[in-house]
Design an enzyme around this catalytic site. Structure first.
Site, PDB file in Angstrom:
ATOM      1  N   LEU A 110       2.478 -17.228  14.683  1.00 54.27           N
ATOM      2  CA  LEU A 110       2.953 -15.889  15.025  1.00 54.27           C
ATOM      3  C   LEU A 110       4.451 -15.937  15.345  1.00 54.27           C
ATOM      4  CD1 LEU A 110       2.023 -12.955  15.741  1.00 54.27           C
ATOM      5  CD2 LEU A 110       1.779 -13.769  18.098  1.00 54.27           C
ATOM      6  N   HIS A 111       5.216 -14.977  14.824  1.00 55.78           N
ATOM      7  CA  HIS A 111       6.648 -14.958  15.164  1.00 55.78           C
ATOM      8  C   HIS A 111       7.159 -13.527  15.215  1.00 55.78           C
ATOM      9  CE1 HIS A 111       6.134 -15.657  10.826  1.00 55.78           C
ATOM     10  NE2 HIS A 111       7.174 -14.838  10.645  1.00 55.78           N
ATOM     11  N   LEU A 112       7.884 -13.259  16.283  1.00 56.93           N
ATOM     12  CA  LEU A 112       8.521 -11.957  16.484  1.00 56.93           C
ATOM     13  C   LEU A 112       9.942 -12.043  15.931  1.00 56.93           C
ATOM     14  CD1 LEU A 112       8.710  -9.113  17.872  1.00 56.93           C
ATOM     15  CD2 LEU A 112       9.521 -10.345  19.916  1.00 56.93           C
TER      16      LEU A 112
END
Ligand code: AMP
Ligand code: ZN
Length: 197
Positions: A110-112
């Site tokens: 997951l990456h913002l």
């Protein structure tokens, strides 16, 4: 003279090594060249192929592969990632930032995305690049948090919708300008760059 180039996003492997490529963020979390900061829960790195003047990724240390794996249990983490992203954005007061997730990410973990909205970068080359940040393919962090708060999960965007979003005509994100191709769009967006004296 050798014409061999360093591998970049354009030369990424198509099939055989694609899954290895998708793990690249895990290596980059430990790369001193890209590392920005960390705390108990997250690591912040520079995007290796930035699509704007400033482009960072906030990644959880917990092994959450993508947004579809997120549940209500991760709400505090999503809020924390958002706060860390906002803090980074605030450290560049002359730029406006977008914080969000790609509806269909290419990279594992997951990456913002924390990205300045100039989109002025040599790494931003294709219509796909453009539409992943300027259409509803980009899911704002605040909306993701509300959706998980209300539904306990994120409803995946359908492949049909993804295709439509990727086919969106090249439109400036700041005005009604429609570009006939990427070079035209890339020169147009320069008119929106703020000039600070
Ligand atoms: P997404 O489409 O949301 O999966 O975005 C992945 C992001 O990771 C893109 O903005 C890429 O430029 C970036 N990226 C790809 N490979 C690496 C890497 N090895 N290290 C850091 N960033 C990367
Ligand atoms: Zn414009």
């Amino acid at each position: 003279m050798s014409t061999k180039r360093n591998q970049d996003e354009d030369t990424k492997p198509v099939k055989k090594h694609a899954s290895y490529w998708a793990m690249g963020l895990l290596l980059s979390m430990k790369d001193p060249e890209l590392f920005i900061k960390e705390d108990d829960a997250v690591v912040v790195i520079k995007d290796k192929y930035p699509k704007a003047q400033y482009h960072f990724l906030v990644l959880p240390k917990e092994n959450i592969t993508s947004l579809v794996k997120v549940t209500k249990e991760h709400l505090q983490l999503l809020k924390h990632m958002n706060k860390v992203g906002q803090d980074i954005a605030e450290s560049y007061p002359n730029s406006v930032f977008k914080l969000g997730y790609h509806a269909q990410p290419s990279m594992s973990r997951l990456h913002l995305h924390v990205i300045s909205d100039d989109f002025n970068s040599t790494c931003l080359k294709t219509k796909k690049h453009w539409n992943t940040f300027t259409t509803d393919f980009f899911l704002p962090s605040s909306k993701v948090i509300s959706e998980v708060e209300m539904q306990g999960k994120i409803t995946p965007v359908t492949n049909d919708k993804i295709k439509k979003l990727m086919d969106t005509p090249l439109k400036c994100h700041k005005c009604s300008f429609l570009a006939k191709n990427m070079p035209t769009l890339k020169s147009h967006i320069l008119v929106h760059l703020k000039k600070f004296i």
